[in-house]
Design an enzyme around this catalytic site. Structure first.
Site, mmCIF file in Angstrom:
data_model
loop_
_atom_site.group_PDB
_atom_site.id
_atom_site.type_symbol
_atom_site.label_atom_id
_atom_site.label_comp_id
_atom_site.label_asym_id
_atom_site.label_seq_id
_atom_site.Cartn_x
_atom_site.Cartn_y
_atom_site.Cartn_z
ATOM 1 C CB SER A 115 -0.922 0.005 1.222
ATOM 2 O OG SER A 115 -1.861 -1.049 1.150
ATOM 3 C CD1 TRP A 153 1.787 -10.014 -3.016
ATOM 4 C CD2 TRP A 153 0.846 -11.799 -3.989
ATOM 5 N NE1 TRP A 153 1.618 -10.970 -2.054
ATOM 6 C CE2 TRP A 153 1.035 -12.077 -2.619
ATOM 7 C CE3 TRP A 153 0.266 -12.773 -4.810
ATOM 8 C CZ2 TRP A 153 0.679 -13.299 -2.054
ATOM 9 C CZ3 TRP A 153 -0.099 -13.991 -4.244
ATOM 10 C CH2 TRP A 153 0.098 -14.238 -2.887
ATOM 11 C CG PHE A 190 -0.466 6.362 -7.986
ATOM 12 C CD1 PHE A 190 -0.065 5.074 -7.664
ATOM 13 C CD2 PHE A 190 -0.340 7.343 -7.032
ATOM 14 C CE1 PHE A 190 0.454 4.772 -6.408
ATOM 15 C CE2 PHE A 190 0.169 7.058 -5.777
ATOM 16 C CZ PHE A 190 0.568 5.771 -5.461
ATOM 17 C CB CYS A 215 -1.177 2.190 -15.039
ATOM 18 S SG CYS A 215 -0.029 3.032 -16.159
ATOM 19 N NE ARG A 258 -6.165 1.734 -7.124
ATOM 20 C CZ ARG A 258 -5.307 2.625 -6.642
ATOM 21 N NH1 ARG A 258 -5.433 3.913 -6.970
ATOM 22 N NH2 ARG A 258 -4.328 2.244 -5.838
ATOM 23 C CD GLU A 281 -4.560 -3.346 -9.535
ATOM 24 O OE1 GLU A 281 -3.744 -2.504 -9.147
ATOM 25 O OE2 GLU A 281 -4.310 -4.127 -10.459
#
Length: 417
Positions: free
Chosen positions: A167, A195, A269, A271, A276, A396
């Protein structure tokens, strides 16, 4: 073409005559669009839904339980997705389809009705990797990569998250340094990511790294010496998908590997916001699939001499699920219309991602209760969807991050630290 919105029917052999008669003559559009929301779509938008739903019915549903059980993502499906115009479908660069945000959202919904892993693959390829190149790449980079990626011949991945920086990407440890003087000097990349979707089958990786000039993006062919992608094993979620650990051991890159248009975290961000937005739509597909399965099952399953659907508690569950899907669909459509008008703000995307995802998880879990013990097997989809959505809820941007984005918009006070 058939649609996953086709009405479920009750079996006359396993229902009372009254229930069978009702099932044989249902209302015009009872489930899930109680409000006739399909009337808010254009003919072109409805055709996107029908086309993608037919693809999922024919090429995903017969196999997805086996893919999930065996932790297998079928790489060969990517060219098929390219043929349908689903890879980078909202981009216009280098022959990409250039479809609307709403059309992309509707496609994401139908893909995730099959499995979240499938929608995730399309998102990683189009909303993340291709979007990064389209937004921040040079003309030469766009020409080199985007046509093949749109066709599914070239697979991309997007490396931002790290083992200790999820995050908080500003704390990333991955670093790129220049080796030599001048703008044509090579870059040397070191560090690790975690990830990262599609990485072990990807041909090119978009990697974000700290530099003396701030955070920059790089295009890294995955056969570059020092680049390693290792699939993460033993997942309980997103099993019909690929997520990897990445390692960069002195990976040497030419100067033109740098994405020239991205400086700072605003690059990745921009992207992430594309991805999102797609999630706001996609999770409704998992919810709708689980709801429809629970509805079909409740009409057919007999308990105490009548179908489950005839009991008040079951009808409350089904009604709550249907209303939740309707509300989420309206929210996603509103965001899509704003995006197509060029006025969608990041905090609005956070509202969609946060609320639709947690609503979808609740619906999938509730659908599993209607299925009873049978619902824990891969003969049914609800628990598979619910497990997948635990990952979607986290990536995301977690619930907590999106809550704080909304909180900052409301109060004007950033509370991330």
């Amino acid at each position: 073409m058939s649609s996953t919105l086709d009405r479920p029917t009750a079996s006359a052999a396993t229902t009372t005559p009254e229930v069978a008669a009702q099932a044989a003559k249902p209302p015009a559009e009872p489930r899930p669009h109680l409000l006739g929301l399909e009337g808010l779509l254009s003919d072109a938008e409805r055709e996107v839904s029908r086309t993608v739903a037919a693809f999922v019915d024919a090429e995903v549903r017969p196999h997805v339980a086996e893919w999930f059980e065996n932790a297998h993502f079928p790489r060969e499906i990517m060219p098929r997705l390219g043929e349908l115009g689903l890879l980078g479908m909202h981009l216009s660069e280098q022959g990409c389809p250039g479809r609307s945000a709403v059309e992309y959202g509707l496609a994401a919904l139908e893909l995730e009705a099959g499995d979240s892993g499938l929608r995730t693959a399309v998102s990683v390829q189009g909303s993340l990797a291709m979007s990064a190149i389209a937004k921040h790449g040079s003309a030469e980079q766009k020409a080199q990569w985007l046509p093949g990626m749109a066709a599914g011949r070239i697979i991309g991945c997007f490396g931002l998250t790290e083992p200790t920086a999820g995050s908080d990407p500003g704390s990333m440890k991955t670093h790129a340094r220049r080796d030599g003087a001048g703008e044509r000097a090579d870059w040397v990349l070191t560090g690790a990511k975690r990830w990262i979707g599609l990485a072990s089958i990807a041909d090119v990786a978009v990697i974000w790294a700290a530099t003396d000039e701030g955070v920059r993006g790089f295009l890294v062919p995955t056969d570059t010496p020092g680049f390693t992608a290792t699939p993460i094993p033993a997942k309980l979620s997103m099993r019909a998908s690929v997520q990897c650990d990445l390692a960069f051991d002195e990976v040497r890159l030419p100067a033109d590997a740098l994405l020239p248009g991205a400086r700072g975290l605003s690059g990745p961000f921009s992207c992430l916001n594309e991805a999102r937005y797609g999630i706001s739509w996609g999770v409704l597909g998992a919810a709708r699939d689980s709801y429809l399965e629970a509805l079909r099952y409740s009409l057919e399953r007999q308990q105490f001499g009548r179908p489950l659907a005839g009991y008040q508690l079951t009808q409350k569950k089904l009604a709550d699920m249907a209303v939740g899907i309707e509300k989420g669909w309206l929210l996603a459509l509103h965001l899509g219309r704003l995006k197509d008008a060029g006025s969608l703000a990041p905090h609005q995307i956070s509202v969609g991602k946060l609320d639709n995802t947690r609503t979808a998880i609740e619906i999938c879990r509730e659908a599993r209760t209607v299925l009873g013990g049978n619902g824990i097997t891969l003969d049914h989809a609800a628990l598979r969807h619910a497990n997948n959505l635990e990952s979607v809820r986290t990536y995301e941007g977690t619930d907590e991050v999106h809550t704080l984005v909304i909180g900052q918009r409301i109060t004007g006070i950033p509370a991330f630290r």
